[in-house]
Design a protein around this motif. Structure first.
Motif, PDB file in Angstrom:
ATOM      1  N   THR A 116      38.114 -19.342 -26.468  1.00  0.00           N
ATOM      2  CA  THR A 116      39.322 -18.166 -26.233  1.00  0.00           C
ATOM      3  C   THR A 116      38.964 -17.618 -24.862  1.00  0.00           C
ATOM      4  O   THR A 116      38.196 -17.327 -24.347  1.00  0.00           O
ATOM      5  N   GLY A 117      40.288 -17.210 -24.297  1.00  0.00           N
ATOM      6  CA  GLY A 117      40.183 -16.718 -22.904  1.00  0.00           C
ATOM      7  C   GLY A 117      41.489 -16.937 -22.167  1.00  0.00           C
ATOM      8  O   GLY A 117      42.599 -17.529 -22.601  1.00  0.00           O
ATOM      9  N   ALA A 165      51.258 -17.511 -33.620  1.00  0.00           N
ATOM     10  CA  ALA A 165      50.408 -17.456 -34.722  1.00  0.00           C
ATOM     11  C   ALA A 165      50.580 -18.634 -35.592  1.00  0.00           C
ATOM     12  O   ALA A 165      49.392 -19.050 -35.969  1.00  0.00           O
ATOM     13  N   GLU A 166      51.760 -19.467 -35.706  1.00  0.00           N
ATOM     14  CA  GLU A 166      51.625 -20.552 -36.495  1.00  0.00           C
ATOM     15  C   GLU A 166      51.081 -21.689 -35.871  1.00  0.00           C
ATOM     16  O   GLU A 166      50.380 -22.517 -36.300  1.00  0.00           O
ATOM     17  N   ASN A 167      50.974 -21.733 -34.230  1.00  0.00           N
ATOM     18  CA  ASN A 167      50.354 -22.586 -33.534  1.00  0.00           C
ATOM     19  C   ASN A 167      48.762 -22.543 -33.702  1.00  0.00           C
ATOM     20  O   ASN A 167      48.094 -23.535 -33.905  1.00  0.00           O
ATOM     21  N   LEU A 189      42.181 -22.979 -26.776  1.00  0.00           N
ATOM     22  CA  LEU A 189      43.427 -22.305 -26.567  1.00  0.00           C
ATOM     23  C   LEU A 189      43.272 -20.797 -26.279  1.00  0.00           C
ATOM     24  O   LEU A 189      42.483 -20.310 -26.763  1.00  0.00           O
ATOM     25  N   ILE A 190      44.445 -20.422 -25.537  1.00  0.00           N
ATOM     26  CA  ILE A 190      44.250 -18.873 -25.136  1.00  0.00           C
ATOM     27  C   ILE A 190      44.174 -18.044 -26.539  1.00  0.00           C
ATOM     28  O   ILE A 190      43.151 -16.996 -26.460  1.00  0.00           O
ATOM     29  N   SER A 191      44.692 -17.973 -27.579  1.00  0.00           N
ATOM     30  CA  SER A 191      44.653 -17.281 -28.513  1.00  0.00           C
ATOM     31  C   SER A 191      44.334 -15.941 -28.514  1.00  0.00           C
ATOM     32  O   SER A 191      43.140 -15.437 -28.800  1.00  0.00           O
ATOM     33  N   PRO A 192      45.337 -15.183 -28.174  1.00  0.00           N
ATOM     34  CA  PRO A 192      44.835 -13.951 -27.495  1.00  0.00           C
ATOM     35  C   PRO A 192      44.730 -12.719 -28.324  1.00  0.00           C
ATOM     36  O   PRO A 192      44.047 -11.928 -28.303  1.00  0.00           O
ATOM     37  N   TYR A 193      45.317 -13.030 -29.794  1.00  0.00           N
ATOM     38  CA  TYR A 193      44.848 -11.735 -30.865  1.00  0.00           C
ATOM     39  C   TYR A 193      43.802 -12.173 -31.404  1.00  0.00           C
ATOM     40  O   TYR A 193      43.675 -13.391 -32.249  1.00  0.00           O
ATOM     41  N   ARG A 194      43.124 -11.042 -31.826  1.00  0.00           N
ATOM     42  CA  ARG A 194      41.798 -11.091 -32.694  1.00  0.00           C
ATOM     43  C   ARG A 194      42.318 -11.606 -34.112  1.00  0.00           C
ATOM     44  O   ARG A 194      41.550 -12.236 -34.610  1.00  0.00           O
ATOM     45  N   ARG A 195      43.375 -11.088 -34.473  1.00  0.00           N
ATOM     46  CA  ARG A 195      43.880 -11.628 -36.227  1.00  0.00           C
ATOM     47  C   ARG A 195      43.920 -12.856 -36.312  1.00  0.00           C
ATOM     48  O   ARG A 195      43.509 -13.499 -37.221  1.00  0.00           O
ATOM     49  N   ASP A 196      44.419 -13.426 -35.322  1.00  0.00           N
ATOM     50  CA  ASP A 196      44.796 -14.889 -35.437  1.00  0.00           C
ATOM     51  C   ASP A 196      43.455 -15.558 -35.301  1.00  0.00           C
ATOM     52  O   ASP A 196      43.292 -16.776 -36.324  1.00  0.00           O
ATOM     53  N   ARG A 197      42.697 -15.303 -34.406  1.00  0.00           N
ATOM     54  CA  ARG A 197      41.224 -15.968 -34.297  1.00  0.00           C
ATOM     55  C   ARG A 197      40.501 -15.809 -35.510  1.00  0.00           C
ATOM     56  O   ARG A 197      39.929 -16.789 -36.217  1.00  0.00           O
ATOM     57  N   ASP A 198      40.532 -14.359 -36.111  1.00  0.00           N
ATOM     58  CA  ASP A 198      39.661 -14.198 -37.365  1.00  0.00           C
ATOM     59  C   ASP A 198      40.047 -14.867 -38.627  1.00  0.00           C
ATOM     60  O   ASP A 198      39.515 -15.110 -39.410  1.00  0.00           O
ATOM     61  N   THR A 247      49.240  -8.573 -24.023  1.00  0.00           N
ATOM     62  CA  THR A 247      47.963  -8.722 -23.987  1.00  0.00           C
ATOM     63  C   THR A 247      46.913  -9.333 -24.355  1.00  0.00           C
ATOM     64  O   THR A 247      47.355 -10.433 -25.306  1.00  0.00           O
ATOM     65  N   TYR A 248      45.664  -9.223 -24.113  1.00  0.00           N
ATOM     66  CA  TYR A 248      44.601 -10.291 -24.391  1.00  0.00           C
ATOM     67  C   TYR A 248      43.599  -9.451 -25.097  1.00  0.00           C
ATOM     68  O   TYR A 248      43.048  -8.306 -24.522  1.00  0.00           O
TER      69      TYR A 248
END
Lengths: 287, 287
Positions: A116-117, A165-167, A189-198, A247-248
């Motif tokens: 992520t980044g 989020a679905e991606n 993938l960028i995956s900027p939000y913590r909740r999606d990665r978590d 935001t990231y």
């Protein structure tokens, strides 16, 4: 389970091509007709023995006397049907070959390396360098690149919040399948939000989700602007661009951080080795 | 590309564990500390040599002098951005390790075995038997089971017409990724409509989509009723059930037909061998 499953095919030439040893002479076939000479057929026979060994240790609970799966054995009670999400009356089907067996075959452990980044932080570069280093060492990995998956599985999704989020959810689910297949799956993938990665982390047993944070400053990423996207975002031609007008959220407790040393970003091979060291130390590079 | 990628890691013990041979003695390390003794470490060194050989034949067009990917080399022109489906400004990212390399590693060809047929026709049974037989021969396969995928990736979908089509599309896309990973991917789902199956076929190079039709009569399937679904459908508790109040369209030109012989349905091992013969004859069981 019947042991016949592990006997060579009846056709002798086919058996040789498939790498079975001739038990009469005990010698190892060096190369059957059409068999790739770059590979030692002994590997196949070792593989087959390994498989037999594994099967030998199983009790075969889910198999009938003729090798049927549990759902097809006459008289066996019907599997439990359940409703999951929007799907009704579905049943989980367990195969006798599972993750453990595939890991033995590959001599590695299936896992998800989630990179992520920010855009331009080097996620794809690391993914490719890592895939190359692992290949050179004989390990099977597969890269799920955010943009590439949007060319296929996720082409119905756009960049609005719920689609992003679905991606990520879908890529997480596919990564889970690859890890279950025994593959070292590299999701980039960028995956900027913590909740999606978590949420992706929560899909998997904790220890096999390896989050790698590309801790490269926005200034460096923007100065690279490899795809010209920052320029478009600054001109207002792309809305909701991570780092510009969205935001990231950096990970709080990720497994690996890739960061500059003395102001210098690490080259691809160095980044890859950092991840490989983690994999080695944590037992992923053996079954 | 720099040849340093194929040198053993600097740490000697790690190198031995990873299966590199000591070039001074030319001997093959039998087993490093913690290395699985069921696998001959020589395989690793062969694998590494194979990798180097493969790379040696590549021109490394997409790599910079330090092993960067094309998108991150300063001065390299930005990759072409495009719009695909609902995604805007995305770029395809090519990795230097591709399907060819993974196939060499696995000594097999990635493909999709698409098993279609009525509920109760034996799709899952064949999928599992095939997976088991391939494993016993040392080949890596992975089963995508329609119901299982509805527990994860497709849990947002129900059984209405458009969701069934989307269910099949997504499984087709995931199967394509597995085939690209070099895996023999076994997709097992009713997939009743020709157009949906043909859409999955169209995603892939023609020869790697292997459609297997379970040509088992509705009467036989209903008499098995392993999951009790036909009973529910006849009672009107499930609507749109294939074979009862929804149609099944048999393939017109599939690669393999599984059918009864003298009124007897073939046992799992026989069905699996029929598919394995096809794979062997068509070169899928070698790189």
């Amino acid at each position: 389970m019947s042991s016949i499953q592990f006997l060579p095919p009846a056709n002798y030439t086919v058996a040789v091509e498939l790498g079975f040893r001739d038990s009469r002479s005990k010698r190892c076939w060096s190369a059957g007709a059409g068999f790739s000479k770059r590979w030692c057929p002994r590997m196949r026979s070792i593989r087959a023995e390994t498989a037999a060994e594994t099967f030998g240790s199983r009790k075969g609970e889910s198999l009938g006397p003729n090798g049927e799966c549990d759902c097809d054995i006459p008289g066996r009670s019907a599997p439990a049907l359940s409703n999951v999400g929007n799907s009704t009356n579905i049943a989980w089907h367990e195969c006798p070959i599972g993750k453990l067996e595939r890991q033995i075959l590959l001599n590695q452990k299936g896992c998800v390396i989630w990179i992520t980044g920010l855009s331009g932080s080097g996620k794809s570069t690391l993914a490719c360098a890592l895939s190359r280093e692992l290949y050179a060492l004989g390990y099977l990995s597969y890269v799920l690149d955010g943009d590439n998956i949007r060319h296929g599985l996720n082409k119905d999704l756009c960049f609005k919040a719920e689609d992003r989020a679905e991606n990520i959810r879908r890529i997480g689910e596919v990564a889970k399948l690859f890890a279950d297949a025994g593959v070292i799956c590299i999701a980039s993938l960028i995956s900027p939000y913590r909740r999606d990665r978590d949420a992706c982390r929560a899909m998997l047993p904790e220890s096999i989700f390896i989050e790698v944070y590309m801790d490269i400053s926005l200034e460096v990423c923007e100065s690279r602007d490899a795809k010209g996207l920052y320029k478009l975002a600054r001109e207002g031609k792309i809305k909701g661009f991570t780092g510009v007008d969205d935001t990231y959220e950096p990970p709080l407790n990720c497994e690996i951080v890739i960061a500059p040393t003395d102001g210098e970003c690490p080259p691809p091979g160095t980044m890859a080795k950092q991840v490989i060291s983690y994999l080695h130390e944590n037992g992923f590079l053996k079954a």
